[in-house]
Structure formats: structure tokens, C-alpha cells
Enzyme design. Structure first.
Site, short mmCIF file in Angstrom:
data_model
loop_
_atom_site.label_atom_id
_atom_site.label_comp_id
_atom_site.label_asym_id
_atom_site.label_seq_id
_atom_site.Cartn_x
_atom_site.Cartn_y
_atom_site.Cartn_z
N PHE A 84 15.90 7.06 13.48
CA PHE A 84 16.88 6.31 12.70
C PHE A 84 17.44 7.17 11.56
O PHE A 84 18.65 7.25 11.37
CB PHE A 84 16.22 5.05 12.11
N GLU A 86 17.50 10.43 11.18
CA GLU A 86 18.28 11.58 11.65
C GLU A 86 19.63 11.14 12.22
O GLU A 86 20.67 11.70 11.87
CB GLU A 86 17.49 12.35 12.70
N ALA A 87 19.62 10.13 13.07
CA ALA A 87 20.85 9.70 13.74
C ALA A 87 21.86 9.07 12.78
O ALA A 87 23.06 9.30 12.90
CB ALA A 87 20.52 8.70 14.86
N ASN A 88 21.38 8.28 11.83
CA ASN A 88 22.29 7.54 10.96
C ASN A 88 22.65 8.25 9.66
O ASN A 88 23.72 8.00 9.10
CB ASN A 88 21.69 6.17 10.63
N TYR A 89 21.75 9.12 9.17
CA TYR A 89 21.99 9.74 7.86
C TYR A 89 21.78 11.25 7.83
O TYR A 89 21.91 11.87 6.79
CB TYR A 89 21.11 9.06 6.80
#
Length: 161
Positions: A84, A86-89
Site C-alpha cells: 500500500f 509503495e503503490a500509493n505514496y
């Protein structure tokens, strides 16, 4: 009895030991995080702080400590939390294993930080921030409402870096 933040150890999302003593002499910003909170977008601001202040020799080290203590807003396991973030922020700062930050089961680090900050400085929600000086003492704490890009937090970081 712990004398500084460097007397504690955490575990990374991968379960590896992360002794804060290895960071001796560097200022730290320790934040209790959650993936399903209204303050979750602060991950972006924390990453911006990492980019701005972390790359310098002896620069700021940001440490995220996920916690499910407030509103069950961090239900995921270590793999889900890491993915979460890594992918979002695009999080590149150190993320630790999920831990309790309040109550009798609180991680010793958060018991110490709360003791140093005083009653009002104990985590009352996600994204409380604890800034330490290079000597390992607490410089200042900030509530969830203090965004990473706030002038107050930026000024405090500048004072310890």
C-alpha cells in the site's frame, strides 16, 4: 531504563531487527501510521520530508510504525502495508512492523516517547509525530493535525538537522 531513543529496537516490515542505536547521532521523526485513516495522505508529505532532509550526510531519518490501535484503521499484514505504502505514496522511508502505540501493550519505544512528551503527547490517534535531536532526546511532538509540510514541523526539523 532508557535514556534516549537510541536505546530501542523495532522490527521492519520484513521482520528484520532495526536497532535505533545504529542511527546514533541522526535526528529521527517517528510516526505512528495507518492505511485507512483520514490522515493517511500524510504519507506523501512524510515522503517529501524524506526526500528533502534524509539524503544529507547525517540527515533526518523518518520511521513509520503502523498501528491498528485507533479505529482499526490498519488491518493489513506487513505485506499489505508495504505494498500500500509503495503503490500509493512511493514510500522509501523505513517502515516497521505493526505495533501497539497506546495502552499496556504499547511498544516500549512509544511508552518512552509518551513519557518524554507528557500526558498530552501520548498518541491519541494515527500520525502522531515525534522528532528527536541528534543526542536521542525528544525535541518536540506533533499531533495528527500537524501536516508534514506545516511551517511548525519544518522549522522544528531545520532546528535539529
Amino acid at each position: 531504563m532508557a535514556e534516549s531513543v537510541y536505546d530501542f529496537s523495532l522490527k521492519t516490515l520484513r521482520g528484520e531487527d532495526f536497532p535505533l542505536g545504529a542511527l546514533r547521532g541522526r535526528p529521527l521523526l517517528i510516526v505512528n501510521t495507518a492505511s485507512q485513516c483520514g490522515f493517511t495522505p500524510q504519507y506523501a508529505g512524510l515522503q517529501a520530508l524524506q526526500t528533502a532532509w534524509g539524503g544529507q550526510d547525517g540527515g533526518l531519518v523518518i520511521i513509520g510504525v503502523p498501528s491498528n490501535d485507533f479505529g482499526n484503521q490498519e488491518p493489513g499484514d506487513a505485506t499489505a502495508i508495504g505494498a500500500f505504502c509503495e503503490a500509493n505514496y512511493g514510500v522509501t522511508f523505513a517502515m516497521m512492523e505493526k505495533a501497539h502505540v497506546k495502552g499496556a501493550d504499547a511498544h516500549p519505544l512509544f511508552r518512552w516517547l509518551g513519557g518524554q512528551a507528557g500526558f498530552l503527547g501520548k498518541p491519541r490517534w494515527n500520525f502522531y509525530k515525534y522528532l528527536t535531536k541528534r543526542d536521542g532526546s525528544l525535541a518536540e511532538w506533533f499531533s495528527s493535525k500537524t501536516a508534514p509540510e506545516s511551517p511548525k514541523l519544518q522549522s522544528a526539523i531545520k532546528a535539529v538537522v
